[in-house]
Every structure is written in C-alpha cells, then in structure tokens.
Write a protein that holds these residues in place. Structure first.
Motif, PDB file in Angstrom:
ATOM      1  N   VAL A 381      86.824  -2.076 112.267  1.00 13.29           N
ATOM      2  CA  VAL A 381      85.722  -1.252 112.779  1.00 13.29           C
ATOM      3  C   VAL A 381      86.165   0.219 112.793  1.00 13.29           C
ATOM      4  O   VAL A 381      85.464   1.107 112.272  1.00 13.29           O
ATOM      5  CB  VAL A 381      85.315  -1.702 114.210  1.00 13.29           C
ATOM      6  N   SER A 382      87.351   0.483 113.335  1.00 14.45           N
ATOM      7  CA  SER A 382      87.835   1.870 113.423  1.00 14.45           C
ATOM      8  C   SER A 382      88.081   2.452 112.036  1.00 14.45           C
ATOM      9  O   SER A 382      87.734   3.611 111.758  1.00 14.45           O
ATOM     10  CB  SER A 382      89.137   1.953 114.207  1.00 14.45           C
ATOM     11  N   ARG A 383      88.646   1.642 111.163  1.00 11.32           N
ATOM     12  CA  ARG A 383      88.970   2.180 109.817  1.00 11.32           C
ATOM     13  C   ARG A 383      87.704   2.555 109.048  1.00 11.32           C
ATOM     14  O   ARG A 383      87.638   3.595 108.391  1.00 11.32           O
ATOM     15  CB  ARG A 383      89.812   1.173 109.043  1.00 11.32           C
ATOM     16  N   VAL A 384      86.681   1.694 109.160  1.00 10.54           N
ATOM     17  CA  VAL A 384      85.419   2.003 108.457  1.00 10.54           C
ATOM     18  C   VAL A 384      84.795   3.264 109.063  1.00 10.54           C
ATOM     19  O   VAL A 384      84.372   4.177 108.340  1.00 10.54           O
ATOM     20  CB  VAL A 384      84.422   0.818 108.537  1.00 10.54           C
ATOM     21  N   PHE A 407      77.656   0.050 106.023  1.00 14.51           N
ATOM     22  CA  PHE A 407      77.587  -1.342 105.591  1.00 14.51           C
ATOM     23  C   PHE A 407      78.263  -1.552 104.240  1.00 14.51           C
ATOM     24  O   PHE A 407      78.956  -2.536 104.029  1.00 14.51           O
ATOM     25  CB  PHE A 407      76.129  -1.804 105.537  1.00 14.51           C
ATOM     26  N   THR A 408      78.058  -0.605 103.333  1.00 13.83           N
ATOM     27  CA  THR A 408      78.693  -0.760 102.024  1.00 13.83           C
ATOM     28  C   THR A 408      80.205  -0.531 102.143  1.00 13.83           C
ATOM     29  O   THR A 408      80.987  -1.150 101.426  1.00 13.83           O
ATOM     30  CB  THR A 408      78.096   0.210 100.994  1.00 13.83           C
ATOM     31  N   LYS A 409      80.588   0.332 103.071  1.00 16.72           N
ATOM     32  CA  LYS A 409      82.025   0.556 103.255  1.00 16.72           C
ATOM     33  C   LYS A 409      82.708  -0.707 103.780  1.00 16.72           C
ATOM     34  O   LYS A 409      83.859  -0.992 103.477  1.00 16.72           O
ATOM     35  CB  LYS A 409      82.272   1.713 104.228  1.00 16.72           C
ATOM     36  N   LEU A 410      81.945  -1.467 104.533  1.00 19.75           N
ATOM     37  CA  LEU A 410      82.493  -2.701 105.087  1.00 19.75           C
ATOM     38  C   LEU A 410      82.822  -3.707 103.976  1.00 19.75           C
ATOM     39  O   LEU A 410      83.779  -4.475 104.088  1.00 19.75           O
ATOM     40  CB  LEU A 410      81.450  -3.304 106.050  1.00 19.75           C
TER      41      LEU A 410
END
Ligand SMILES: Nc1ncnc2c1ncn2[C@@H]1O[C@H](COP(=O)(O)OP(=O)(O)OP(=O)(O)O)[C@@H](O)[C@H]1O
Length: 416
Positions: A381-384, A407-410
C-alpha cells in the motif's frame, strides 16, 4: 429519423439518434465508461428504452415525434400506457372466457372477476419484481446512501454532506418544483464519476447500466463545434423523449469543461420551474454535471487550510460554493460560460471535490486490494502510494491524479 441496430435484441427499428450520431457516426471510445454502442463498454444505447412491454413506462414505441404524447400517457397512470391497458384487458378476457362459456354460478364468477381485477391492478408491481421499472424506487433509503458514501468515498466531507441531503431530500419529495441539478467540480480522480455511480445505484438497481440513467461525455457525444445546432436539437429531443418515458430519469454530463459554450443552455427550459412543457413534466428528473473547472480554486482553499494547520474537514461549503459558480460562469472553458443555467440560479448545488492526499490514496489502494481478494499488505500500500506524484512541488500535499491510477500501479505488484 435514424435507423440503428439494437445490439441486444438484434433487430432494427427506427429510433432517435443518440446525440452526436449524425456528426460522429463512429465515435471513439471515450474515457471511462462511455455509453455509446461503439464506445467499448457494455452499455445499451439509450434509445433502447423505447422498447415494448414494460409497464413502468417502457411499453411505448416512443419516437421523438410523439414524445409529448408519451409523456401524457405516463402521467395518466405512472407508466401504464394504453398499450399495456389493452394488454391487461385482453388478458382479463382470456381468463374470463372459459368461465363465461361454462356459465358458472354468480359467486364464482364474482370471485373470478375480483381476481382478474386484482391481477390487473397489481400487474405492474408484479412485473417490476422481475424487471427494472421506472417507478421501481420512488423512495430512496437515506441510510443506505449514507452508508455507501461513508464507506466508499474518501476525503470528501463536503460532497458527502451535500449529496446525501440533496439527493435523499429530492427523491423523498413527491412534488419537487424543479429537477435536481448538481454540478460537481474538482481535480481529476477525486471521485466525481464515482459519486454519480453511487447516486445512480441508490436510485436504480442497475446503476449506470439502468435504462433510466443516461451518461453524456462531451468529447464523445458532442465533438464538433460546427454541429452545435444539431447537438442542441438532439439533446433536447433525447431528454424530452426519455423523461416522457420515465419522469425519474437521471442525466449525467461528464467533461462539462469540454462542452462547447452555449450547448448546455439548450436544456435550460427543462431545468426551470415549469409544471410541464408540452405535456411533459421534468420536475422529477436528476441532472448531474461533472467538471474539472474550478479545481484550482478548490485546491487554493484546501492548501490554505493545510498551510495554516487546519483540518480539511473544517472547510465549509460556503468557503467555496459561491466562488465555484462565479468561476464556472466566467470561465470560457467550463461549459457554463455565461450560461443561463447559472444566471437564472437553476443549478441547485455546486459541489466541490477536494484534492486527495497521501492517506486517501492509501485508502483507495486498500479497497482495491480487498476487492481483488488480496490480503491488505501495508508495505505494498505504501509503495504504491509513494509512486504517485504530488503537488505543489515543494510540499507534496495533493495527488495530481487523485486515486485514478493507483489501480494500474497495483497490477505491477500482482503480475504473477
Ligand atoms: N474520493 C474518493 N474516494 C474513493 N475512491 C475514489 C475517490 N476518488 C476517486 N476514487 C477512485 O478512483 C476512480 C476514478 O475516480 P473518478 O473517475 O470518480 O474521478 P473523477 O473525479 O471523475 O475524475 P475526472 O475529472 O478525471 O473524470 C473511482 O472509480 C474510484 O475507484
């Protein structure tokens, strides 16, 4: 009149052209969930609501030419048109025929008649148990809407409050004096479309896919300024036709800031305080305008609060609402430039969407993880969230894309 194909029913019949059709026969997919049949999303063309067989107002083959007539029919009995009445009468006759032939004793005949009458009266409700009807949800659960807004919408205390009160108050009013008109403003990715979806879902089970909810995307449906006169006609016809078929229709206009100046004024009469126009009442309809116009003004206020150490929840609607309406009116690229909708006070609420902060992005990411069935991993969560870009450059307070691309970064972390 245009001919177009029912994608779902596989048949061709005359219907009104969707706004922009003449000018843009093969529109490209718009952003998000475009409703055009060629727009890539599984979304029925709005003309589909003029199909047969729905006692909730869809049982007419309305064309624009007869739209006002359809309106009168609906007001006669909340959506039960003559076609439907004939159908029910025929059903009654079919049911009665064997009884009459056998000439049963009067009590049975009376009971049978009562049964048929009851069936006749309750058929629309029965029908609506199995299919979507215009009159399905004349009331809305304020608690359910509140629950949805509280649990799903982050960082938007102003929008939550205004929308909850405005929408639930309007829907519970049996005789509103004018349609509800909301103008949602704010930075990209802050939840304007998302809130429209929540409103639609709380009024119609089908939400944005409901036959009674209509989404217009400026760049998709009204692309060419040279066709503005045509668009005006089409827009009026579209709204008149659909409100004739269902008084509680919802019209959402996305990308208002890309709308050609003057175009939206074509619908001004429908937003005004008229009991009816040519036999059609627009007072139960809902109009929602979405726009990035005024986002700078909203950001300035939010930043002032942040810099002075105040909580954003302390921002009040009055800190922004008037400024928003003035900036929309004076901005050539707001879609409301010198618009009579503002001039004549026909917009009920200007709703500010605040720019989202780091902590809100984390909330969006957690929700997305849960909806994909993953256990929430705070490290991811923090990294995204940290991958996102923030402004102003020095302070890095607000996400420049809101929750839009988290969302796409996830996907990057779950690509196996
Ligand atoms: N405040 C918010 N709370 C929760 N989720 C949000 C919020 N804002 C955005 N999202 C999420 O991000 C997605 C994209 O946001 P949305 O399309 O509503 O932004 P928008 O304000 O309409 O942007 P644009 O102005 O670019 O159209 C939403 O579907 C939702 O999942």
């Amino acid at each position: 009149m245009n001919e177009w194909k029912y994608r779902y029913l596989g048949e061709t019949r005359p219907a009104l052209p969707y706004p922009g059709d003449e000018a843009a026969p093969a529109p490209k997919a718009g952003k998000g969930r475009a409703l055009h049949k060629d727009g890539g999303r599984r979304r029925r063309r709005r003309s589909a609501r003029y199909k047969d067989g729905d006692p909730g107002g869809r049982d007419r083959k309305c064309s624009l030419a007869v739209a006002p007539v359809c309106g009168r029919r609906e007001s006669a009995r909340d959506g039960a048109g003559p076609g439907m009445k004939l159908g029910r009468a025929a059903l009654g006759l079919v049911l009665l025929a064997p009884l009459a032939v056998r000439a049963v004793e009067p009590i049975s005949l009376g009971l049978a008649l009562a049964g048929v009458l009851t069936g006749y009266m309750s058929y629309p409700r029965l029908y609506c148990l199995f299919a979507e009807c215009c009159s399905q949800k004349q009331s809305l659960s304020r608690d359910a809407l509140q629950k949805d807004l509280d649990s799903k919408l982050f960082g938007q205390h102003l929008a939550k409050k205004v929308i909850l009160n405005a929408v639930s108050g309007f829907i519970s009013n049996p005789k509103p004096k004018k349609p509800l008109t909301l103008s949602l403003h704010g930075w990209t990715g802050t939840g304007k479309n998302f809130v429209s979806k929540i409103i639609a879902e709380n009024i119609y089970e089908g939400g944005l896919n409901s036959d009674y909810v209509h989404l217009f995307v400026a760049t998709l449906h009204f692309p060419h300024i040279s066709n503005i006169t045509l668009y005006k006609d089409q827009l009026q016809s579209w709204i008149r036709g659909n409100v004739s078929a269902c008084a509680r229709s919802i019209f959402i206009f996305d990308e208002m800031d890309k709308m050609h100046a003057g175009l939206i004024d074509a619908i001004k009469p429908y937003l005004d305080y008229y009991d009816n126009l040519d036999g059609v009442s627009y007072q139960k309809a809902v109009f929602i305008f979405l726009s990035n116009a005024g986002a700078e003004r909203i950001t300035d206020v939010a930043l002032d609060f942040w810099r002075s150490g105040k909580q954003r929840e302390e921002i009040k609607l009055r800190d922004m609402e008037h400024a928003l309406s003035v900036s929309a009116f004076n901005n050539k690229n707001s879609g409301f430039w010198h618009s009579s909708l503002i001039d004549r006070n026909l917009i009920d609420y200007f709703v500010p969407f605040l720019p989202l902060e780091y902590k809100h992005l984390k909330m969006c990411i957690r929700v997305e993880m849960q909806s994909r069935g993953y256990k929430v991993d705070e490290d991811i969560v923090s990294r995204v969230a940290e991958e996102m870009t923030f402004f102003p450059k020095e302070e890095r307070v607000f996400s420049d894309k809101g929750c839009k691309t988290v969302f796409t970064k996830l996907d990057y972390y779950y690509d196996d």
